[in-house]
Motif scaffolding. Structure first.
Motif, mmCIF file in Angstrom:
data_model
loop_
_atom_site.group_PDB
_atom_site.id
_atom_site.type_symbol
_atom_site.label_atom_id
_atom_site.label_comp_id
_atom_site.label_asym_id
_atom_site.label_seq_id
_atom_site.Cartn_x
_atom_site.Cartn_y
_atom_site.Cartn_z
ATOM 1 N N MET A 1 1.579 138.367 55.247
ATOM 2 C CA MET A 1 2.853 137.876 55.733
ATOM 3 C C MET A 1 3.252 138.598 57.017
ATOM 4 N N GLU A 2 2.497 139.592 57.408
ATOM 5 C CA GLU A 2 2.812 140.408 58.565
ATOM 6 C C GLU A 2 3.131 139.586 59.816
ATOM 7 N N ASN A 3 2.365 138.555 60.114
ATOM 8 C CA ASN A 3 2.595 137.751 61.310
ATOM 9 C C ASN A 3 2.866 136.288 60.983
ATOM 10 N N PHE A 4 3.406 136.029 59.851
ATOM 11 C CA PHE A 4 3.703 134.671 59.414
ATOM 12 C C PHE A 4 4.745 134.068 60.348
ATOM 13 N N LYS A 5 4.502 132.870 60.832
ATOM 14 C CA LYS A 5 5.366 132.290 61.875
ATOM 15 C C LYS A 5 6.781 131.993 61.414
ATOM 16 N N TYR A 6 7.043 131.965 60.114
ATOM 17 C CA TYR A 6 8.384 131.661 59.623
ATOM 18 C C TYR A 6 9.187 132.895 59.236
ATOM 19 N N ASN A 7 8.655 134.081 59.456
ATOM 20 C CA ASN A 7 9.362 135.299 59.064
ATOM 21 C C ASN A 7 10.773 135.358 59.653
ATOM 22 N N GLY A 8 10.951 134.858 60.856
ATOM 23 C CA GLY A 8 12.237 134.934 61.547
ATOM 24 C C GLY A 8 13.329 134.051 60.963
ATOM 25 N N VAL A 9 13.026 133.302 59.917
ATOM 26 C CA VAL A 9 14.049 132.480 59.261
ATOM 27 C C VAL A 9 14.191 132.840 57.776
ATOM 28 N N ARG B 1 17.509 143.764 65.038
ATOM 29 C CA ARG B 1 18.119 142.435 65.134
ATOM 30 C C ARG B 1 18.295 141.799 63.752
ATOM 31 N N ILE B 2 17.844 142.471 62.714
ATOM 32 C CA ILE B 2 17.901 141.923 61.358
ATOM 33 C C ILE B 2 19.329 141.979 60.829
ATOM 34 N N LEU B 3 19.789 140.849 60.336
ATOM 35 C CA LEU B 3 21.145 140.732 59.815
ATOM 36 C C LEU B 3 21.219 141.217 58.369
ATOM 37 N N VAL B 4 22.424 141.606 57.965
ATOM 38 C CA VAL B 4 22.683 141.982 56.577
ATOM 39 C C VAL B 4 23.490 140.860 55.947
ATOM 40 N N CYS B 5 22.939 140.320 54.880
ATOM 41 C CA CYS B 5 23.577 139.255 54.122
ATOM 42 C C CYS B 5 23.941 139.807 52.748
ATOM 43 N N THR B 6 24.990 139.271 52.173
ATOM 44 C CA THR B 6 25.360 139.674 50.819
ATOM 45 C C THR B 6 25.899 138.487 50.047
ATOM 46 N N VAL B 7 26.099 138.695 48.768
ATOM 47 C CA VAL B 7 26.561 137.629 47.882
ATOM 48 C C VAL B 7 27.973 137.937 47.385
ATOM 49 N N ILE B 8 28.760 136.888 47.254
ATOM 50 C CA ILE B 8 30.121 136.999 46.750
ATOM 51 C C ILE B 8 30.201 136.233 45.437
ATOM 52 N N SER B 9 30.828 136.841 44.443
ATOM 53 C CA SER B 9 31.002 136.241 43.119
ATOM 54 C C SER B 9 29.653 135.903 42.496
ATOM 55 N N PHE B 10 28.728 136.829 42.652
ATOM 56 C CA PHE B 10 27.358 136.649 42.172
ATOM 57 C C PHE B 10 27.235 137.211 40.765
ATOM 58 N N PRO B 11 26.568 136.563 39.857
ATOM 59 C CA PRO B 11 25.765 135.357 40.008
ATOM 60 C C PRO B 11 26.432 134.067 39.526
ATOM 61 N N GLU B 12 27.579 134.168 38.880
ATOM 62 C CA GLU B 12 28.164 132.990 38.227
ATOM 63 C C GLU B 12 29.166 132.222 39.064
ATOM 64 N N ALA C 1 11.526 144.955 55.944
ATOM 65 C CA ALA C 1 12.102 143.831 56.694
ATOM 66 C C ALA C 1 11.879 144.008 58.191
ATOM 67 N N LYS C 2 12.009 145.229 58.684
ATOM 68 C CA LYS C 2 11.764 145.503 60.109
ATOM 69 C C LYS C 2 10.308 145.230 60.463
ATOM 70 N N ARG C 3 9.390 145.679 59.601
ATOM 71 C CA ARG C 3 7.961 145.438 59.862
ATOM 72 C C ARG C 3 7.650 143.946 59.884
ATOM 73 N N LEU C 4 8.282 143.197 58.979
ATOM 74 C CA LEU C 4 8.001 141.761 58.850
ATOM 75 C C LEU C 4 8.760 140.911 59.865
ATOM 76 N N GLY C 5 9.837 141.434 60.396
ATOM 77 C CA GLY C 5 10.617 140.669 61.368
ATOM 78 C C GLY C 5 11.359 139.492 60.748
ATOM 79 N N VAL C 6 11.929 139.696 59.556
ATOM 80 C CA VAL C 6 12.668 138.621 58.896
ATOM 81 C C VAL C 6 14.036 138.435 59.554
ATOM 82 N N LYS C 7 14.716 137.351 59.213
ATOM 83 C CA LYS C 7 16.041 137.060 59.772
ATOM 84 C C LYS C 7 17.098 138.003 59.207
ATOM 85 N N SER C 8 17.056 138.195 57.880
ATOM 86 C CA SER C 8 18.076 139.026 57.249
ATOM 87 C C SER C 8 17.562 139.644 55.962
#
Length: 165
Positions: free
Chosen positions: A1-9, A57-68, A31-38
């Motif tokens: 997955m190191e250079n997978f073209k969809y890592n950025g999404v 450039r990697i964003l931090v995402c979180t969940v609200i009212s998780f999991p229900e 995540a930094k090594r893989l270059g993911v979006k978030s």
């Protein structure tokens, strides 16, 4: 997955309730090594992830009212303000899909639209590390819904101006 073209999404996720700070740091390093979006982490881990990723450039995402999704609107609002203060760049809110399962009343639909729209307004009032408004994604748990309920959930999200479903 190191250079997978969809890592950025990709949202690289670790939402286990027993996750440690060390595991979050490891997630961020990978995540930094893989270059993911978030990276998507629990609200209690947003500050750690934000610090680890502040120079990337990697964003931090979180969940609200998780999991229900059953928290009250007041709880969801407070949680959203907190995670934004701690450095969340994206917010994934779990819709109270139980309401769709348990009720066919129109006021439930209106309530869900208002609830989502309230969080959209809060998120859009803050800028993420890219200088863009924080987006709100809504998790509808379509696997627990009928096809008709999923259609209604999608319509609710659209009407409430959610960024993603």
């Amino acid at each position: 997955m190191e250079n997978f073209k969809y890592n950025g999404v990709i949202d690289y996720t670790l939402l286990e309730p027993t996750v440690t700070d060390e595991q979050i740091i490891e997630l961020c390093e990978k995540a930094k090594r893989l270059g993911v979006k978030s990276v998507c982490v629990l609200p209690s881990k947003v500050a750690i992830a934000s610090k680890e990723l502040e120079d990337s450039r990697i964003l931090v995402c979180t969940v609200i009212s998780f999991p229900e999704g059953t928290n009250t609107l007041d709880q969801k609002v407070k949680e959203t303000y907190s995670v934004l203060k701690w450095g969340a760049d994206e917010v994934d809110m779990v819709m109270n899909y139980q309401m769709l399962i348990e009720s066919q009343e129109e006021d439930i639909r209106d309530f869900l639209v208002e609830e989502i729209n309230e969080l959209v307004k809060i998120c859009h009032s803050v800028r993420n590390k890219e200088g863009e408004p924080v987006i709100l994604k809504v998790i509808v748990e379509s696997g627990a819904l009928t096809e008709e309920q999923t259609k209604i959930a999608t319509e609710i999200c659209h009407e409430a101006k959610a960024d993603f479903i």
